[in-house]
Design an enzyme around this catalytic site. Structure first.
Site, PDB file in Angstrom:
ATOM      1  N   ASN A  11       0.969  -1.144   0.099  1.00 26.57           N
ATOM      2  CA  ASN A  11       0.024  -0.083   0.014  1.00 26.57           C
ATOM      3  C   ASN A  11       1.015   1.392   0.268  1.00 26.57           C
ATOM      4  OD1 ASN A  11      -1.806   2.014   0.647  1.00 26.57           O
ATOM      5  ND2 ASN A  11      -2.189   1.397   2.751  1.00 26.57           N
ATOM      6  N   TRP A  12       0.928   1.983  -1.293  1.00 28.20           N
ATOM      7  CA  TRP A  12       1.917   2.981  -1.093  1.00 28.20           C
ATOM      8  C   TRP A  12       1.259   4.372  -0.577  1.00 28.20           C
ATOM      9  CZ3 TRP A  12       3.860   2.311  -7.172  1.00 28.20           C
ATOM     10  CH2 TRP A  12       4.488   1.106  -7.449  1.00 28.20           C
ATOM     11  N   LYS A  13       0.070   4.407  -0.171  1.00 27.58           N
ATOM     12  CA  LYS A  13      -0.587   5.509   0.558  1.00 27.58           C
ATOM     13  C   LYS A  13      -0.277   6.637  -0.641  1.00 27.58           C
ATOM     14  CE  LYS A  13      -0.242   3.333   4.778  1.00 27.58           C
ATOM     15  NZ  LYS A  13      -0.316   3.158   6.216  1.00 27.58           N
ATOM     16  N   HIS A  97      -9.648   0.606   4.891  1.00 25.19           N
ATOM     17  CA  HIS A  97      -8.467   1.045   5.654  1.00 25.19           C
ATOM     18  C   HIS A  97      -8.636   1.844   6.517  1.00 25.19           C
ATOM     19  CE1 HIS A  97      -4.371   2.188   6.352  1.00 25.19           C
ATOM     20  NE2 HIS A  97      -4.026   1.166   5.758  1.00 25.19           N
ATOM     21  N   GLU A  99      -7.067   4.450   7.807  1.00 23.72           N
ATOM     22  CA  GLU A  99      -6.955   5.691   7.368  1.00 23.72           C
ATOM     23  C   GLU A  99      -8.124   6.350   6.703  1.00 23.72           C
ATOM     24  OE1 GLU A  99      -2.908   5.452   5.604  1.00 23.72           O
ATOM     25  OE2 GLU A  99      -2.079   4.705   7.488  1.00 23.72           O
ATOM     26  N   GLU A 168      -5.522  -5.522  10.347  1.00 22.79           N
ATOM     27  CA  GLU A 168      -4.710  -4.175  10.741  1.00 22.79           C
ATOM     28  C   GLU A 168      -5.016  -3.501  11.770  1.00 22.79           C
ATOM     29  OE1 GLU A 168      -2.389  -2.867   6.925  1.00 22.79           O
ATOM     30  OE2 GLU A 168      -4.260  -1.910   6.896  1.00 22.79           O
ATOM     31  N   GLY A 174       2.225   2.104  10.845  1.00 16.57           N
ATOM     32  CA  GLY A 174       3.049   3.296  10.798  1.00 16.57           C
ATOM     33  C   GLY A 174       3.686   3.507  12.083  1.00 16.57           C
ATOM     34  N   SER A 213       3.088  -2.200  10.353  1.00 16.00           N
ATOM     35  CA  SER A 213       4.570  -2.409  10.702  1.00 16.00           C
ATOM     36  C   SER A 213       5.235  -3.742  10.118  1.00 16.00           C
ATOM     37  CB  SER A 213       4.949  -1.865  11.868  1.00 16.00           C
ATOM     38  OG  SER A 213       4.460  -0.501  12.043  1.00 16.00           O
ATOM     39  N   GLY A 234       2.735  -1.153   4.296  1.00 14.79           N
ATOM     40  CA  GLY A 234       2.745   0.153   4.186  1.00 14.79           C
ATOM     41  C   GLY A 234       4.341   0.690   3.768  1.00 14.79           C
ATOM     42  N   GLY A 235       4.757   1.367   4.713  1.00 15.37           N
ATOM     43  CA  GLY A 235       5.983   1.815   4.565  1.00 15.37           C
ATOM     44  C   GLY A 235       7.205   1.180   3.826  1.00 15.37           C
TER      45      GLY A 235
HETATM   46  P1  PGA Z   1       2.683   0.344   7.685  1.00 10.86           P
HETATM   47  O1  PGA Z   1       1.335   0.308   6.873  1.00 10.86           O
HETATM   48  O2  PGA Z   1       3.294  -1.098   6.998  1.00 10.86           O
HETATM   49  O3  PGA Z   1       3.448   1.455   7.120  1.00 10.86           O
HETATM   50  O4  PGA Z   1       2.415   0.121   9.181  1.00 10.86           O
HETATM   51  C1  PGA Z   1       0.528  -0.695   6.591  1.00 10.86           C
HETATM   52  C2  PGA Z   1      -0.952  -0.159   6.107  1.00 10.86           C
HETATM   53  O5  PGA Z   1      -1.409   0.818   6.468  1.00 10.86           O
HETATM   54  O6  PGA Z   1      -1.582  -0.765   5.393  1.00 10.86           O
END
Ligand code: PGA
Length: 250
Positions: A11-13, A97, A99, A168, A174, A213, A234-235
């Site tokens: 997930n590149w956000k 998600h 977010e 999640e 994050g 994470s 994500g990251g």
């Molecule tokens: P993260 O994000 O790996 O940066 O914690 C995961 C996500 O939100 O899908």
């Protein structure tokens, strides 16, 4: 049916301009050739979907959107429909998600989006997860099943082979704070048990990914955890080398 191919999803956000996105997609496509035992998907921002779909063409890399609106079209400024994602080259979409939930999408709103995705032929990955306060109050199972119940409302058993789920925990996204394998195992077991109670053997079909994470140093252990059928990253998905390592640790 329980023979599920793991899904490694990035997930590149809100990262990556079109040029960088195409380069990263090319690197992911190359790395995916070394990891034939897994499915690989990337979720670029809307503006880079077309560039990523072009860069990934002919490879095994699946392209998805990070969100979609529930309506097919209409006066919804700033929104993107499931049909538009399909048109841009997506075959998957993230729904619910944390977010997006934090930005105002309700449990029922997630269900509307799942139905709109399935209606156009996109595969949703339905995300759920508890906050730290909810975990500390002992409400984890209740929150997960409330979110999933609303997300799957109106979904028929025969659609479940086109759906994946993701656990999640919000406190792990994050933050660098990953769920322990024990925490992930318990949450995944809660979700699977509920799916099978609700849909009988068809509830075995969706993969349940872990997200929060995930990085090269913990991916192997998480992917080896009972009930974990893939990861949503994500990251660490923004770095080609890290994402490749995660792919290869499955
Ligand atoms: P993260 O994000 O790996 O940066 O914690 C995961 C996500 O939100 O899908």
């Amino acid at each position: 049916m329980t023979d599920r191919k793991p899904l490694i999803a990035g997930n590149w956000k809100m990262h990556m301009r079109r040029g960088e996105a195409a380069l990263l997609a090319g690197a992911v496509a190359a790395a995916s050739r070394e990891a034939e035992n897994v499915d690989v998907a990337v979720f670029p921002p809307f503006t880079a979907i077309d560039a990523v779909a072009t860069a990934a063409r002919g490879s095994r890399v699946i392209v998805g959107g990070q969100a979609c609106h529930y309506a097919e079209k209409g006066a919804h400024t700033g929104e993107i429909s499931a049909g538009m994602l399909l048109d841009a080259g997506c075959t998957m979409v993230l729904c619910g998600h944390s977010e997006r939930r934090a930005a105002g999408v309700s449990d029922e709103g997630v269900g509307d989006r799942v139905r709109s995705a399935l209606a156009v032929g996109l595969r949703p990955i339905i995300c759920c997860g508890e906050t730290l306060e909810e975990r500390e109050a002992g409400q984890t199972a209740e929150v997960l099943l409330r979110q999933m119940g609303a997300a799957l409302d109106g979904i028929a058993w025969h659609q479940l082979d086109r759906v994946d789920l993701a656990y999640e925990p919000v406190w792990a996204i994050g933050t660098g704070r990953t769920a322990t394998p024990q925490v992930a195992e318990k949450a995944h077991a809660t979700l699977r048990k509920w799916m099978v109670e609700k849909f009988e053997r068809h509830g075995e079909a969706p993969r349940i990914l872990y997200g929060g994470s995930v990085k090269p140093s913990n991916a192997k252990e998480l992917l080896a955890t009972a009930g974990v059928n893939g990861v949503l990253v994500g990251g660490a998905a923004l770095d080609a080398g890290s994402f490749r390592e995660i792919m290869l640790s499955a």
